[in-house]
Design a protein around this motif. Sequence first.
Motif, PDB file in Angstrom:
ATOM      1  N   ALA A 286       2.457  -0.564 -16.168  1.00  0.00           N
ATOM      2  CA  ALA A 286       3.418   0.177 -15.353  1.00  0.00           C
ATOM      3  C   ALA A 286       2.724   1.205 -14.468  1.00  0.00           C
ATOM      4  CB  ALA A 286       4.435   0.863 -16.258  1.00  0.00           C
ATOM      5  N   MET A 287       3.310   1.456 -13.309  1.00  0.00           N
ATOM      6  CA  MET A 287       2.775   2.481 -12.412  1.00  0.00           C
ATOM      7  C   MET A 287       2.918   3.857 -13.057  1.00  0.00           C
ATOM      8  SD  MET A 287       5.716   2.596  -9.454  1.00  0.00           S
ATOM      9  CE  MET A 287       7.437   2.921  -9.860  1.00  0.00           C
ATOM     10  N   ARG A 288       1.975   4.737 -12.726  1.00  0.00           N
ATOM     11  CA  ARG A 288       1.937   6.089 -13.282  1.00  0.00           C
ATOM     12  C   ARG A 288       2.085   7.104 -12.166  1.00  0.00           C
ATOM     13  NH1 ARG A 288      -3.463   3.683 -15.616  1.00  0.00           N
ATOM     14  NH2 ARG A 288      -3.420   3.223 -13.385  1.00  0.00           N
ATOM     15  N   PRO A 289       2.611   8.283 -12.484  1.00  0.00           N
ATOM     16  CA  PRO A 289       2.600   9.355 -11.487  1.00  0.00           C
ATOM     17  C   PRO A 289       1.164   9.637 -11.030  1.00  0.00           C
ATOM     18  CG  PRO A 289       4.048   9.923 -13.300  1.00  0.00           C
ATOM     19  CD  PRO A 289       3.319   8.677 -13.714  1.00  0.00           C
ATOM     20  N   GLY A 290       0.980   9.675  -9.729  1.00  0.00           N
ATOM     21  CA  GLY A 290      -0.350   9.880  -9.157  1.00  0.00           C
ATOM     22  C   GLY A 290      -1.013   8.617  -8.669  1.00  0.00           C
ATOM     23  N   ASP A 291      -0.501   7.446  -9.071  1.00  0.00           N
ATOM     24  CA  ASP A 291      -1.061   6.184  -8.577  1.00  0.00           C
ATOM     25  C   ASP A 291      -0.748   6.021  -7.092  1.00  0.00           C
ATOM     26  OD1 ASP A 291      -1.959   5.623 -11.092  1.00  0.00           O
ATOM     27  OD2 ASP A 291      -0.543   4.001 -11.494  1.00  0.00           O
ATOM     28  N   ILE A 292      -1.624   5.300  -6.396  1.00  0.00           N
ATOM     29  CA  ILE A 292      -1.451   5.041  -4.966  1.00  0.00           C
ATOM     30  C   ILE A 292      -1.440   3.536  -4.731  1.00  0.00           C
ATOM     31  CG2 ILE A 292      -2.487   5.273  -2.666  1.00  0.00           C
ATOM     32  CD1 ILE A 292      -3.538   7.994  -3.519  1.00  0.00           C
ATOM     33  N   TYR A 293      -0.463   3.081  -3.944  1.00  0.00           N
ATOM     34  CA  TYR A 293      -0.314   1.657  -3.650  1.00  0.00           C
ATOM     35  C   TYR A 293      -0.151   1.453  -2.149  1.00  0.00           C
ATOM     36  CZ  TYR A 293       0.668   1.477  -8.644  1.00  0.00           C
ATOM     37  OH  TYR A 293       0.580   1.612 -10.007  1.00  0.00           O
ATOM     38  N   ARG A 294      -0.537   0.251  -1.710  1.00  0.00           N
ATOM     39  CA  ARG A 294      -0.429  -0.070  -0.285  1.00  0.00           C
ATOM     40  C   ARG A 294       0.804  -0.937  -0.044  1.00  0.00           C
ATOM     41  NH1 ARG A 294      -3.842   0.729   3.727  1.00  0.00           N
ATOM     42  NH2 ARG A 294      -5.562   1.178   2.277  1.00  0.00           N
ATOM     43  N   ALA A 295       1.608  -0.534   0.930  1.00  0.00           N
ATOM     44  CA  ALA A 295       2.834  -1.252   1.272  1.00  0.00           C
ATOM     45  C   ALA A 295       2.538  -2.456   2.159  1.00  0.00           C
ATOM     46  CB  ALA A 295       3.795  -0.306   1.990  1.00  0.00           C
ATOM     47  N   ALA A 296       3.559  -3.277   2.367  1.00  0.00           N
ATOM     48  CA  ALA A 296       3.397  -4.481   3.179  1.00  0.00           C
ATOM     49  C   ALA A 296       3.038  -4.169   4.621  1.00  0.00           C
ATOM     50  CB  ALA A 296       4.673  -5.316   3.127  1.00  0.00           C
ATOM     51  N   ASN A 297       3.398  -2.991   5.128  1.00  0.00           N
ATOM     52  CA  ASN A 297       3.055  -2.643   6.512  1.00  0.00           C
ATOM     53  C   ASN A 297       1.725  -1.902   6.611  1.00  0.00           C
ATOM     54  OD1 ASN A 297       3.680  -0.097   5.536  1.00  0.00           O
ATOM     55  ND2 ASN A 297       5.008   0.465   7.253  1.00  0.00           N
ATOM     56  N   GLY A 298       1.013  -1.766   5.498  1.00  0.00           N
ATOM     57  CA  GLY A 298      -0.305  -1.152   5.500  1.00  0.00           C
ATOM     58  C   GLY A 298      -0.334   0.311   5.116  1.00  0.00           C
ATOM     59  N   LYS A 299       0.791   0.990   5.116  1.00  0.00           N
ATOM     60  CA  LYS A 299       0.822   2.400   4.722  1.00  0.00           C
ATOM     61  C   LYS A 299       0.560   2.535   3.226  1.00  0.00           C
ATOM     62  CE  LYS A 299       4.157   4.018   8.228  1.00  0.00           C
ATOM     63  NZ  LYS A 299       3.302   4.999   8.920  1.00  0.00           N
ATOM     64  N   THR A 300      -0.085   3.654   2.858  1.00  0.00           N
ATOM     65  CA  THR A 300      -0.306   3.929   1.446  1.00  0.00           C
ATOM     66  C   THR A 300       0.695   4.965   0.959  1.00  0.00           C
ATOM     67  OG1 THR A 300      -1.967   5.593   2.025  1.00  0.00           O
ATOM     68  CG2 THR A 300      -2.757   3.358   1.515  1.00  0.00           C
ATOM     69  N   VAL A 301       1.115   4.783  -0.297  1.00  0.00           N
ATOM     70  CA  VAL A 301       2.123   5.661  -0.891  1.00  0.00           C
ATOM     71  C   VAL A 301       1.639   6.147  -2.247  1.00  0.00           C
ATOM     72  CG1 VAL A 301       4.498   5.853  -1.719  1.00  0.00           C
ATOM     73  CG2 VAL A 301       3.993   4.430   0.294  1.00  0.00           C
ATOM     74  N   GLU A 302       1.660   7.470  -2.439  1.00  0.00           N
ATOM     75  CA  GLU A 302       1.378   8.042  -3.749  1.00  0.00           C
ATOM     76  C   GLU A 302       2.686   8.162  -4.522  1.00  0.00           C
ATOM     77  OE1 GLU A 302      -0.524  11.981  -5.967  1.00  0.00           O
ATOM     78  OE2 GLU A 302      -0.213  11.991  -3.795  1.00  0.00           O
ATOM     79  N   VAL A 303       2.689   7.647  -5.737  1.00  0.00           N
ATOM     80  CA  VAL A 303       3.876   7.713  -6.587  1.00  0.00           C
ATOM     81  C   VAL A 303       3.842   9.037  -7.349  1.00  0.00           C
ATOM     82  CG1 VAL A 303       5.126   6.645  -8.495  1.00  0.00           C
ATOM     83  CG2 VAL A 303       3.964   5.210  -6.795  1.00  0.00           C
ATOM     84  N   THR A 304       4.645   9.987  -6.926  1.00  0.00           N
ATOM     85  CA  THR A 304       4.745  11.257  -7.648  1.00  0.00           C
ATOM     86  C   THR A 304       5.816  11.196  -8.721  1.00  0.00           C
ATOM     87  OG1 THR A 304       6.310  12.082  -6.001  1.00  0.00           O
ATOM     88  CG2 THR A 304       3.981  12.587  -5.652  1.00  0.00           C
ATOM     89  N   ASN A 305       6.791  10.301  -8.536  1.00  0.00           N
ATOM     90  CA  ASN A 305       7.919  10.181  -9.462  1.00  0.00           C
ATOM     91  C   ASN A 305       8.238   8.701  -9.605  1.00  0.00           C
ATOM     92  OD1 ASN A 305      10.318  10.248 -10.869  1.00  0.00           O
ATOM     93  ND2 ASN A 305      11.437  11.475  -9.375  1.00  0.00           N
TER      94      ASN A 305
END
Length: 450
Positions: A286-305
């Motif tokens: 499972a994803m954790r707070p603080g993990d970073i993933y790349r979206a389909a359009n190339g932007k990166t997103v940090e999961v804070t929640n």
Amino acid sequence: MHFTGPLTAPDLTLHFVSPDAPPSRLTRALKPGEVRLAGRGEDQDEAVALAPQDAAQAREIGRALAGLAREVGARAVQVSPTEHAAAFALSAAAAGWQDRRYKSPQEGEGEDAAEVQLHLEGLSADEQTRLAGVLRGLTFARELVSAPGNALNPATLAREAQKLEGPGGLEVEVWDESELRARGLGLLLAVGAGSETGPRLIRLTLPARGERRRVIALVGKGITFDTGGYSIKPAAGMYGMKNDMGGAGAVLGAMAALGELAGQIPEGVEVRAYVAAAENMVGPRAMRPGDIYRAANGKTVEVTNTDAEGRLVLADALTVACDEGATEVIDLATLTGVKVSALGNDFAGLFCNDRALASGLQAAADAAGELLWELPLHQPYLKSYQKGTIADLKNSDMQPAGGSIKAALFLQEFVTRPWAHLDIAGNATNEETATGWGVGTLVEYVLGAR
């Protein structure tokens, strides 16, 4: 309830009386929207109501009639003519729906025990066909939203969607984890990583008649159960999270209806649907707070929640819809609890970057008897999702103030077309009963596309 032709022996008949008629013993103090039992017979009951003055009153009477029919055990209901017949009929039929799939049958009860026949005098064949199509979509959506999490997961939701293939040439394609990975849908994969049942993108297409000139994309949030992930919900907040796929239910219900009504869709209009389906669970992957993933359009997103997961799966689905050439995109999602604080359970929040699209949706919602209230896309609020992170965006700033607006602004980062977002948190259920909210608005919008 289901629509039928003239009844030879109705066991409940509703008569309308003019609001200007002198009151009788039966109609004295009768209020608009009220249905009153006027007489009981061995084989037939009679009811009266004031003739509705507008569609809203007709819907109110329809709901009241469904309640009375249930109370007296009516199985065949006949209604006198009204100029607001369509609004009345759909409301009555929808209010008569009960999900009996998980109840034990009562002694002597057949499989069709819940079915009630409804005939409305003066309803044309074309109107009845259209209403039956919308009712089919409403029922499909409500059954999906009502299903428990142990019966409906991303894989079974995809199988339910595949049952829609056929009418109107509707096609269904399902992308599993390997396909999602190949196409770079990193946010959808991240949300579904904690579940034993991996995520799916369910893609439906209703081809245009004639030369294609317009592509309407409907996008639905399909979180079949939401624990909150590692940002786990409290017990009271987790109950009912089987309903977190209300947006997906509405989109699939609309496609079910439109498949039946394909001949009424204006020529040249193609309708596509994209359902981002996942379970938000806790697990080794499972994803954790603080993990970073790349979206389909190339932007990166940090999961804070990890409990702000709906916007993540929608982001990838919106990107795909835009990349595949949609001329306009409409998404529906049970997205933010603060939307309920702002607007309650009757109004859905509308966010839109295009005036014509916003006006068209408002008109469609009015015709369907569903309520929308437009909220602003106040761009400065996005800054709190951009600062304090090494990624392009955070998925939450952990501050509830303006939360629905900020969530919509996050989604806007993944669209390149005219786009509308409907936050239907609180709308998808009413007192624990699935409503199918959004099916009517989407069907009206598509059928009115010119």
